[in-house]
Motif scaffolding. Structure first.
Motif, PDB file in Angstrom:
ATOM      1  N   ALA B  15       0.812  -1.539  -0.102  1.00  0.00           N
ATOM      2  CA  ALA B  15      -0.233   0.131  -0.149  1.00  0.00           C
ATOM      3  C   ALA B  15       1.422   1.172   0.089  1.00  0.00           C
ATOM      4  N   ARG B  16       2.727   1.389   0.476  1.00  0.00           N
ATOM      5  CA  ARG B  16       2.601   2.266   0.513  1.00  0.00           C
ATOM      6  C   ARG B  16       3.766   2.595  -0.091  1.00  0.00           C
ATOM      7  N   VAL B  17       4.271   1.945  -1.561  1.00  0.00           N
ATOM      8  CA  VAL B  17       4.277   1.398  -2.712  1.00  0.00           C
ATOM      9  C   VAL B  17       3.807   2.166  -3.588  1.00  0.00           C
ATOM     10  N   LEU B  18       2.603   1.724  -3.008  1.00  0.00           N
ATOM     11  CA  LEU B  18       1.345   2.456  -4.263  1.00  0.00           C
ATOM     12  C   LEU B  18       1.473   4.094  -3.831  1.00  0.00           C
ATOM     13  N   LEU B  19       0.883   4.406  -2.773  1.00  0.00           N
ATOM     14  CA  LEU B  19       0.980   5.505  -2.839  1.00  0.00           C
ATOM     15  C   LEU B  19       2.020   6.701  -2.025  1.00  0.00           C
ATOM     16  N   GLN B  20       3.109   6.052  -2.080  1.00  0.00           N
ATOM     17  CA  GLN B  20       4.653   6.901  -2.440  1.00  0.00           C
ATOM     18  C   GLN B  20       5.230   7.202  -3.681  1.00  0.00           C
ATOM     19  N   LYS B  21       5.644   5.421  -4.127  1.00  0.00           N
ATOM     20  CA  LYS B  21       6.387   5.224  -5.316  1.00  0.00           C
ATOM     21  C   LYS B  21       5.397   5.068  -6.405  1.00  0.00           C
ATOM     22  N   GLY B  22       4.188   5.001  -6.186  1.00  0.00           N
ATOM     23  CA  GLY B  22       2.931   4.709  -7.330  1.00  0.00           C
ATOM     24  C   GLY B  22       2.094   5.893  -8.103  1.00  0.00           C
ATOM     25  N   ILE B  23       1.560   6.599  -7.378  1.00  0.00           N
ATOM     26  CA  ILE B  23       1.145   7.586  -7.541  1.00  0.00           C
ATOM     27  C   ILE B  23       1.497   8.454  -6.496  1.00  0.00           C
ATOM     28  N   CYS B  24       2.048   8.920  -6.074  1.00  0.00           N
ATOM     29  CA  CYS B  24       3.041   9.618  -5.048  1.00  0.00           C
ATOM     30  C   CYS B  24       1.915  10.994  -4.553  1.00  0.00           C
ATOM     31  N   LEU B  25       0.661  10.474  -3.479  1.00  0.00           N
ATOM     32  CA  LEU B  25      -0.327  11.485  -3.511  1.00  0.00           C
ATOM     33  C   LEU B  25       0.512  12.562  -2.195  1.00  0.00           C
ATOM     34  N   GLN B  26       0.008  13.655  -2.694  1.00  0.00           N
ATOM     35  CA  GLN B  26      -0.027  14.845  -1.874  1.00  0.00           C
ATOM     36  C   GLN B  26      -0.600  14.642  -1.023  1.00  0.00           C
ATOM     37  N   LYS B  27      -0.272  15.868  -0.122  1.00  0.00           N
ATOM     38  CA  LYS B  27      -0.552  15.792   1.662  1.00  0.00           C
ATOM     39  C   LYS B  27      -1.894  17.213   1.045  1.00  0.00           C
ATOM     40  N   ASP B  28      -2.739  16.947   1.862  1.00  0.00           N
ATOM     41  CA  ASP B  28      -4.252  17.529   1.636  1.00  0.00           C
ATOM     42  C   ASP B  28      -5.330  17.077  -0.026  1.00  0.00           C
TER      43      ASP B  28
END
Lengths: 413, 413
Positions: B15-28
Motif C-alpha cells: 500500500a505504501r509503495v502504491l501511494l509513495q512510489k506509484g501515485i505519489c499522493l500529495q498532502k491534502d
C-alpha cells in the motif's frame, strides 16, 4: 441436509421473494441496489433474477463500512456538511425516472463507536437535505422500495464469536433466511399466506378507528398513544402512487400506523438494544408529554440518544406505532440481531421521527402542511425502537370511551 | 515463513509503495479509488494508509465484474450509447479538484466472452466522450494516477485451477507482490533503486534521439518504428503539470516513448496473449504501411482485434513503444498473467491508439492539432500488446544513418 446445499437451493428463492413479494419490481423498471461490497456474490445473484424479471437496468451504489468509518475518523468536519452533486443526483435522477430502490444491509453496532457525532449528524442532515425529494417520495410510497438483510463478517462474529468466519457467515445466512420465511419449499406461497394474514389484522384495526392505544407492562411502561382521525393501519403490502403493491421490509411481521404527534403521554421502556448510526443504545426510558419527549435516560448510549432527539423539531415525537406479537417467528429465535430490520419484527415497536403519509386517508397526496394538520409528525429521522415484552397489554380506546383488548401478555388478544 | 504472516507484513508495504512510489499522493489531495468489490479488505488498508499520508478525502468508485457482465447480457443496446450525467460528473468533478486517480484491477480474460461487441464498443465510445477532459488529462499527466493489481477469485482460478479458492488467492497475492518488488524487507528503498535505473536508461535513449528503431526476430517480426523529432523517453517517474513525480503503473519495468504516427512499416508478431475488453486475442500479426495497420490476423479473437482497429481513426496506428528486457523479474516468473499490467512489464511492447503527450518536448501544453503536427497519434483507445522474445534485436538508427545496437537476444545490448 448440508448447509451449502441449503444455501445453493434457497438463496435464489430469497432473491425472488425480495423481488416479487418485497419490492415487487415491475417489468421495464430501473432497479437501484444499495449493497455492501462484502455481499457481492448474493448481489450478483439478485441482479440476474432482477434482469430475468424484466428490469430495464440494475444500477449499484456499493458501500463499504470499513472505508466509511475511516472517512469519519480522518476527514475534517467541513467534508460532512455538504453532499457532492453527483451523489445526490444519483438518487434524484433514478427516483425521477421511476426506479425502485433496494437496500441490502447488515448489522454493525460498533461501526461508528468513538466517532465525533457532530460529523455523523452533519452528514445525515446534509444528505437528507440534498435528496429530500427522494426521501419524501420513499416515505410517501411514491415508488416501490425495500430494505432486506445480508450477512457480513462483522455481524457473524458478533452473533457467533466462537465460530470460524465462513461457518459464522453460513449460520447467519440460515438465520436470516429463516427470519425472512425463506427456508421452506415454496417461500413465495408462504409469503402470500403471511401477507393475507397481515392484511386481515390491518383491516380489522383500521375499521376500529381507535382514538388511542394504552400500553402497560411490568418494566414501567405506561403510555397512551393517540391516533389521528381517519388513520389507516398498514402492513402486508401497500400500494405505490402508480398503483403496484409492495412491502418495504423483509422480514416484515408488523401492522403499523401513525400516532397523533401531539397526543402521546406517559412513560415507555425499551426492551431490545437499538443501534443508531453505528452506536449502541440500551435499556432506555422515554417520558412523553403532549407528544414530546420531556425526559430520556439510558443505561448505555444516553448521549447518542439525546443527540438523536435533537436532530430536528420532529425527532422527539413519535412517527410510527407498530404491533407484532411477542411470539412471532423472529422472537421465537431468541436472538438479538442488533439490527432494527430484524429486531423490530420480533417486538411491538414505536418510531421517533417522520410518520408515513400513507397512514392517513389520502395522505400520499397531502403536502407537508396538510400532513401536519392531519396530526402526522415530520422529521428527517425515522428510528424504530422496541417496546414489546411477554407481559405487554395494549388496549384500544374507541371514540365513545369503550375499551377493546388488543394485546394481552404480549400477543394478539 | 507462513504465507499469512508474509501477507500481514507485506500488504501495508505494498500500500505504501502504491501511494509513495506509484501515485505519489500529495498532502491534502483527494484520492479517487476505482476498486473491485472483491478487494474491499485491501482497499480498506490502502485507504487507511492514504489518510495517514494526508489525503483530504478518499472517494470510491466500486465495480463488480459479475454484475457488469449481467448488464451487458440483459440490457438493450440503447443503454450503452450514453453515460448517466452523475457518472461522468463523478470523474470530471474530482479531476477538476485536482484529485489523484488510483485503479485496482484484476485479470478476467473471459469476462465479456460471447457479449455483443457492439454494446462494449458503444459504451467505450460514450464513456470516452463523456469524460474526455479527464481522459485527456490522464494521458497528458495533468494529475497523478496509478494502475495496480489485486487478486480476484476468477484470476486465481485461471492461474491455479488446482488450488482451493483461498490458497489460490494467497498464492496470487505473493506473485503480485513479487512482481511489484514488494516482497523484500524495504520495498520503498528497492523502488528508489529501481526507479534510478529506469531513469538512467531513459536519459540515455532520449540523448540518442534515434530517428527510428528496427525490430527483428525469428517469429517473423520485421518492423521499423519511426520516432518523432524532439521525442522524450519516459519511465521511472514522470512529472505532473503541478510538478510532482509519479509512476502510472505498478509494476513498471519499462522505458517508453511515442512512435511517429505515419512512420511505422513492416510486420510485427505478438508474443503474449492480449485481453481486450474482456476478450482474449492470441498469436496475432499486424502489417503496417505508413503507420497504418493494413492487415491483421489472429489465431484466436481475430474479430475482436479487427473491431479494436476500427474503434476510431487512430486505433490502427501506434501510440507507444516500450522497451523491457526479456530477462526482467516478471518474465523470469514464467507466468502469463492474462493482464496487460503484468504481461506488458514482462516484454517489449507496442500500443495501438493514443500517444502520451509527455513523450515529446512541451507535449503536455500542446493542443490536439499541435500534438498531431508533432507526430503523435490520437485515439480513444490505448491498447498495449507484447512483442518481446528471447531472440529479439532492436537497432536504433541515428539521423546520420549510423546504427546502434539497443537490444540483442531480447535484452539490453
Amino acid at each position: 441436509m448440508d448447509i451449502q446445499e441449503t444455501l445453493t437451493r434457497q438463496l435464489p428463492l430469497y432473491a425472488r421473494v425480495l423481488l416479487q413479494k418485497g419490492i415487487c419490481l415491475q417489468k421495464d423498471q430501473i432497479l437501484v441496489i444499495n449493497a455492501p461490497v462484502e455481499a457481492s456474490r448474493f448481489a450478483t445473484l439478485l441482479t440476474e433474477e432482477a434482469y430475468k424479471a424484466g428490469a430495464a437496468q440494475v444500477v449499484f451504489n456499493w458501500y463499504c463500512n470499513g472505508t466509511t468509518r475511516l472517512r469519519y475518523e480522518y476527514e475534517t468536519q467541513d467534508k460532512f456538511e455538504s453532499v457532492p452533486h453527483w451523489r445526490s443526483e444519483f438518487n434524484l435522477d433514478y427516483y425521477r425516472k421511476g426506479a425502485a430502490f433496494l437496500s441490502l444491509i447488515s448489522a454493525d453496532p460498533y461501526a461508528m463507536k468513538g466517532i465525533d457525532r457532530k460529523k455523523i449528524m452533519a452528514w445525515q442532515k446534509a444528505f437528507h437535505q440534498a435528496v429530500k425529494e427522494y426521501s419524501d417520495g420513499m416515505m410517501a410510497s411514491k415508488t416501490n422500495w425495500l430494505v432486506a438483510a445480508v450477512p457480513s463478517t462483522v455481524w457473524a462474529r458478533l452473533l457467533y464469536p466462537e465460530l470460524p468466519e465462513q461457518e459464522g457467515m453460513d449460520r447467519l445466512w440460515i438465520q436470516l433466511l429463516d427470519a425472512a420465511r425463506c427456508l421452506g419449499e415454496d417461500p413465495l406461497a408462504d409469503w402470500d399466506k403471511h401477507l393475507a394474514e397481515l392484511k386481515q389484522r390491518r383491516e380489522w384495526l383500521t375499521a376500529q378507528q381507535f382514538t388511542a392505544l394504552e400500553y402497560e407492562n411490568g418494566l414501567g411502561t405506561h403510555l397512551t398513544v393517540g391516533l389521528p382521525d381517519r388513520h389507516i393501519w398498514q402492513g402486508g403490502a401497500e400500494s405505490t402512487a402508480r398503483g403496484f403493491l409492495f412491502n418495504a421490509n423483509i422480514p416484515t411481521e408488523e401492522v403499523y400506523s401513525a400516532p397523533q404527534a401531539d397526543r402521546v403521554d406517559g412513560v415507555v421502556c425499551s426492551t431490545r438494544p437499538l443501534v443508531y448510526s453505528g452506536n449502541l443504545i440500551e435499556n432506555f426510558r422515554l417520558t412523553f408529554k403532549n407528544g414530546k419527549v420531556v425526559e430520556a435516560t439510558a443505561k448505555k448510549g444516553e448521549e447518542v440518544l439525546k443527540d438523536l432527539l435533537k436532530m430536528d423539531e420532529g425527532a422527539c415525537r413519535l412517527g410510527e406505532v407498530a404491533l407484532i406479537p411477542y411470539h412471532s417467528p423472529i422472537s421465537l429465535m431468541d436472538t438479538v440481531f442488533y439490527e432494527t430490520l430484524l429486531d423490530e419484527n420480533a417486538s411491538c415497536h414505536l418510531a421517533l421521527g417522520d410518520a408515513y403519509p400513507t397512514c392517513v386517508e389520502k395522505g400520499a397526496e397531502m403536502d407537508e402542511e396538510e400532513l401536519k394538520k392531519a396530526g402526522l409528525n415530520d422529521s428527517m429521522i425515522h428510528v424504530d425502537f422496541m417496546v414489546g415484552s411477554p407481559d405487554l397489554t395494549i388496549t384500544g380506546i374507541r371514540k365513545d370511551g369503550t375499551k377493546v383488548s388488543v394485546f394481552v401478555n404480549g400477543d394478539w388478544a
